[in-house]
Design a protein around this motif. Structure first.
Motif, mmCIF file in Angstrom:
data_model
loop_
_atom_site.group_PDB
_atom_site.id
_atom_site.type_symbol
_atom_site.label_atom_id
_atom_site.label_comp_id
_atom_site.label_asym_id
_atom_site.label_seq_id
_atom_site.Cartn_x
_atom_site.Cartn_y
_atom_site.Cartn_z
ATOM 1 N N LEU B 238 0.770 -1.367 0.096
ATOM 2 C CA LEU B 238 -0.262 -0.455 0.114
ATOM 3 C C LEU B 238 0.879 1.383 0.315
ATOM 4 O O LEU B 238 0.415 2.243 -0.511
ATOM 5 N N PRO B 239 1.928 1.573 1.059
ATOM 6 C CA PRO B 239 2.827 2.655 0.845
ATOM 7 C C PRO B 239 3.150 2.830 -0.521
ATOM 8 O O PRO B 239 3.047 4.294 -1.374
ATOM 9 N N LEU B 240 3.785 2.231 -1.528
ATOM 10 C CA LEU B 240 4.113 2.779 -3.099
ATOM 11 C C LEU B 240 2.617 2.745 -3.942
ATOM 12 O O LEU B 240 2.386 3.845 -4.694
ATOM 13 N N ILE B 241 1.752 1.720 -3.651
ATOM 14 C CA ILE B 241 0.464 2.104 -4.203
ATOM 15 C C ILE B 241 -0.602 3.316 -3.995
ATOM 16 O O ILE B 241 -0.337 4.119 -5.419
ATOM 17 N N ALA B 242 -0.277 4.003 -2.755
ATOM 18 C CA ALA B 242 -0.915 5.047 -2.276
ATOM 19 C C ALA B 242 -0.275 6.509 -2.703
ATOM 20 O O ALA B 242 -0.298 7.036 -3.838
ATOM 21 N N ALA B 243 1.336 6.438 -2.833
ATOM 22 C CA ALA B 243 2.201 7.211 -2.952
ATOM 23 C C ALA B 243 2.435 7.266 -4.546
ATOM 24 O O ALA B 243 1.713 8.739 -5.256
ATOM 25 N N LEU B 244 1.997 6.159 -5.391
ATOM 26 C CA LEU B 244 1.699 6.662 -6.809
ATOM 27 C C LEU B 244 0.272 7.174 -7.220
ATOM 28 O O LEU B 244 0.938 7.821 -8.288
ATOM 29 N N THR B 245 -0.455 6.758 -6.880
ATOM 30 C CA THR B 245 -1.724 7.312 -7.115
ATOM 31 C C THR B 245 -1.481 8.535 -6.242
ATOM 32 O O THR B 245 -1.789 9.591 -7.457
ATOM 33 N N ASN B 246 -1.197 9.207 -5.248
ATOM 34 C CA ASN B 246 -0.873 10.629 -4.895
ATOM 35 C C ASN B 246 0.375 10.892 -5.651
ATOM 36 O O ASN B 246 -0.483 12.369 -6.167
ATOM 37 N N ASN B 248 -0.109 11.115 -8.970
ATOM 38 C CA ASN B 248 -0.210 11.498 -10.248
ATOM 39 C C ASN B 248 0.509 12.301 -10.992
ATOM 40 O O ASN B 248 -0.311 12.630 -11.506
ATOM 41 N N SER B 249 1.722 11.257 -11.393
ATOM 42 C CA SER B 249 2.959 12.146 -12.925
ATOM 43 C C SER B 249 3.301 10.528 -13.130
ATOM 44 O O SER B 249 3.444 10.332 -12.630
ATOM 45 N N ASP B 250 3.119 11.117 -15.209
ATOM 46 C CA ASP B 250 3.068 10.152 -16.035
ATOM 47 C C ASP B 250 4.974 9.870 -16.087
ATOM 48 O O ASP B 250 5.476 8.553 -15.425
ATOM 49 N N SER B 251 5.533 11.029 -15.399
ATOM 50 C CA SER B 251 6.811 11.046 -15.778
ATOM 51 C C SER B 251 7.688 10.637 -14.180
ATOM 52 O O SER B 251 8.804 9.876 -14.169
ATOM 53 N N LEU B 252 6.980 10.489 -12.938
ATOM 54 C CA LEU B 252 7.404 10.169 -11.779
ATOM 55 C C LEU B 252 7.174 8.615 -12.030
ATOM 56 O O LEU B 252 7.811 7.774 -11.548
ATOM 57 N N TYR B 253 5.548 8.044 -12.368
ATOM 58 C CA TYR B 253 5.413 6.582 -12.501
ATOM 59 C C TYR B 253 6.872 6.146 -13.728
ATOM 60 O O TYR B 253 7.280 4.971 -13.197
ATOM 61 N N SER B 254 6.865 6.875 -14.399
ATOM 62 C CA SER B 254 8.334 6.385 -15.227
ATOM 63 C C SER B 254 9.832 5.814 -14.688
ATOM 64 O O SER B 254 10.284 4.876 -14.527
ATOM 65 N N ASN B 255 9.570 6.514 -13.331
ATOM 66 C CA ASN B 255 11.336 7.105 -12.513
ATOM 67 C C ASN B 255 10.807 5.714 -11.890
ATOM 68 O O ASN B 255 11.774 5.160 -11.971
ATOM 69 N N ASN B 271 16.771 4.597 -1.447
ATOM 70 C CA ASN B 271 16.881 5.652 -1.124
ATOM 71 C C ASN B 271 15.577 6.271 -1.931
ATOM 72 O O ASN B 271 14.840 7.344 -1.242
ATOM 73 N N PHE B 272 15.647 6.477 -3.149
ATOM 74 C CA PHE B 272 15.026 7.366 -4.077
ATOM 75 C C PHE B 272 13.359 6.999 -3.682
ATOM 76 O O PHE B 272 12.685 7.372 -3.812
ATOM 77 N N LEU B 273 12.992 5.312 -3.860
ATOM 78 C CA LEU B 273 12.111 4.856 -3.610
ATOM 79 C C LEU B 273 11.232 4.827 -2.595
ATOM 80 O O LEU B 273 10.240 6.013 -1.754
ATOM 81 N N LYS B 274 12.157 5.129 -1.345
ATOM 82 C CA LYS B 274 11.500 5.106 -0.351
ATOM 83 C C LYS B 274 10.991 7.466 -0.015
ATOM 84 O O LYS B 274 10.441 7.426 0.890
ATOM 85 N N ASN B 275 12.196 7.627 -0.569
ATOM 86 C CA ASN B 275 11.751 9.045 -0.167
ATOM 87 C C ASN B 275 10.143 9.594 -0.953
ATOM 88 O O ASN B 275 10.099 10.284 -0.807
ATOM 89 N N PHE B 276 10.561 8.752 -2.270
ATOM 90 C CA PHE B 276 9.372 9.130 -2.445
ATOM 91 C C PHE B 276 8.170 8.416 -2.047
ATOM 92 O O PHE B 276 7.132 9.342 -2.275
ATOM 93 N N VAL B 277 7.690 7.481 -1.704
ATOM 94 C CA VAL B 277 6.666 7.035 -0.636
ATOM 95 C C VAL B 277 6.157 8.005 0.156
ATOM 96 O O VAL B 277 5.105 8.249 0.243
ATOM 97 N N ARG B 281 2.963 10.481 0.586
ATOM 98 C CA ARG B 281 2.201 9.822 2.295
ATOM 99 C C ARG B 281 2.127 8.590 1.377
ATOM 100 O O ARG B 281 0.571 8.406 2.041
ATOM 101 N N GLY B 282 2.525 8.063 0.746
ATOM 102 C CA GLY B 282 2.274 6.958 0.821
ATOM 103 C C GLY B 282 1.835 6.063 2.529
ATOM 104 O O GLY B 282 0.879 5.652 2.580
ATOM 105 N N VAL B 283 3.429 6.384 3.090
ATOM 106 C CA VAL B 283 3.650 6.368 4.345
ATOM 107 C C VAL B 283 2.261 6.493 5.479
ATOM 108 O O VAL B 283 1.855 5.815 5.889
ATOM 109 N N GLU B 284 2.349 7.547 5.208
ATOM 110 C CA GLU B 284 0.797 8.143 5.686
ATOM 111 C C GLU B 284 -0.566 8.162 5.557
ATOM 112 O O GLU B 284 -0.859 7.222 6.042
#
Lengths: 325, 325
Positions: B238-246, B248-255, B271-277, B281-284
């Motif tokens: 969920l943290p990753l799923i929620a962060a990707l949804t929040n 809502n950016s194609d370029s970030l999704y690609s990264n 670390n990049f993915l952790k920070n992204f999440v 607000r994936g963890v939140e």
């Protein structure tokens, strides 16, 4: 006589079991259905279900439990095959690619667990505590047999007693459970229950003895799996134990030991060991033992009146000695 | 409040369960006893047994089944951990070396099977068909959850619904079974059974949500296992799923996609993915969901009279939100 001919009196029942096996493995998760179709479509002989069904015929028991309990036993057996293949890293199973080499170890472990659970669900469906006792203890013994075999892997000092304990648990127990369940379902008297149970145990052990002999005596094509595989996996089975005992030579023991503990065993090494085992009557003695178990198994049936089911069980016992698969 | 304090009213019972767990794993095959001692001596929290025992207290049920059925549930849970470690190739489990990294995958698979079988034997010992139904279905759901998780591995398109189906099966089901069994043993009325069962399910899901959040938010030392491990294993939680949804950016999704599908993921990538999440607000959001489930779980308990057991169950629900293990 072919297995199909021996099983002709339970032909209808075997079809019902086959339907039940395929029906209960269907799942909305496609991976489960796929692996299920692959392993249950690979031409297993359904020996354990057939045993349960023939024993039910012997006791003239016709209740519906005989069908789904047969499926449950086949699920338990198949779950151990899936887990074995992970343990052994097998590439071939019944002449087809093994599940783990197609879907990976992860899927084999988890689908094996799923089959155990499905078996558990089917067995609970019988609401028969005696049946539940037999099969829960059988799965416990099965696991113990597999673990003891793992512990003894690569141990050239494995004794004949250790060997028989392993094969009794890993093979005999499920054969005898299949027979005992029929007696319990039919509420058969104690002496008949003990006889059919012991028959199952003994043909199970004989089956494994022949299996282990074939690993030294058969060819790849006949066996539908690679031969010499026990050596490669470091499994010390009766043919090798007997040959070492018969050879009774320190220098030959050293030769065998040297090859056995090589990191990678070449074709030549396998041939050397195969010849060593054949020349020192390892295969011969193993087959002799199988004959002993089969005649004891047939003797157990003398308590039963003559009937088509009894005839089939006697023929099945003989067939086990003749099998080349 | 510590877990020990929350569990103080079932202190004696937990000791009996601990004895039962260690007693039933003893075996003449040393490998079984060794692996058993290792995994059951690694400081598991015994959450599922504690739940069963607290629920028994709630219904004032004191029969002996509560002890050995608690052991059975812990065996089932531990068997899935052993098999998970093979699936995940884990090196650490609860801060100690995992069984498979010491004894090998083979032993983990087979000793897991042995634990399933032992659980099965203990459950059959209750001779209670309702209990047998609950636990056989629970193991089926558990296996389905694990397999669905495997199927969804590496699938960045995993939906929130898929995610919740996975964690409900792989974690919720055993928590709810522990609670339901207590109600069945106590022959509790239907509405109370449903409430305690639903309480168990909901705290189980919350437990898994926090677990998945901690994988992004915690540090190695706190967690007793390596963090960022879900990413490395390709698990889409969920943290990753929620962060990707929040985001809502194609370029970030690609990264994210590019990193996620790398053959080997470096520390920088994690670390990049952790920070992204964290930034999106994936963890939140995951922790917020856990709070929802916990308040629903507590709400389920409103049907019960006040009692020390009810208090402990309420405190346990809160504790799950605060855990850092």
């Amino acid at each position: 006589m072919t297995l199909n001919e021996i099983f002709s009196i339970i032909d209808e029942d075997l079809k019902l079991v086959e339907d039940s096996i395929h029906h209960n493995i269907q799942n909305k998760i496609e991976l489960i259905s796929s692996i299920g179709s692959h392993i249950f479509g690979s031409g297993g002989k359904r020996l354990r279900p057939a045993l349960l069904l023939l024993a039910c015929k012997l006791f003239d028991y016709k209740g519906p439990e005989r069908i789904y309990l047969s499926s449950a036993i086949e699920y338990i057996h198949t779950a151990t095959l899936l887990h074995d293949d992970v343990v052994d890293n097998s590439v071939l199973r019944r002449g087809k690619q093994s599940a783990n080499s197609i879907w990976g170890n992860e899927a084999s472990v988890l689908v094996g667990d799923f089959l155990f659970a499905k078996a558990f669900i089917l067995i609970v469906g019988s609401k028969n505590i005696r049946v539940l006792n037999i099969l829960s203890n059988a799965t416990g013994n099965l696991a113990e047999g597999e673990i003891f075999e793992l512990v003894k892997t690569g141990d050239l000092q494995t004794s004949i007693n250790d060997y028989f304990e392993i094969i009794k648990n890993k093979t005999g127990v499920l054969f005898s459970a299949a027979c005992e369940i029929a007696a319990v379902l039919a509420d058969a008297p104690h002496n008949l229950l003990n006889s059919i149970k012991s028959y199952g145990d003994k043909i199970g052990v004989a089956f494994q003895l022949i299996d282990d002999a074939l690993d030294y005596a058969s060819t790849d094509v006949e066996l539908g799996k690679k031969i010499g595989i026990d050596i490669q996996e470091g499994k010390v089975t009766l043919p090798l134990i007997a040959a070492l005992t018969n050879a009774n030579s320190d220098s030959l023991y050293s030769n065998v030991k040297e090859i056995f503990y090589k990191d990678s065993i070449a074709e030549d090494d396998i041939n050397f060991l195969k010849n060593f085992v054949l020349e020192n009557r390892g295969v011969e003695d193993t087959i002799k033992q199988a004959h002993n178990f089969i005649s004891q198994a047939k003797e157990e049936l003398s308590i039963f009146h003559d009937s088509p089911a009894k005839t089939s069980l006697l023929l099945l016992a003989d067939f086990i000695l003749k099998r080349r698969f």
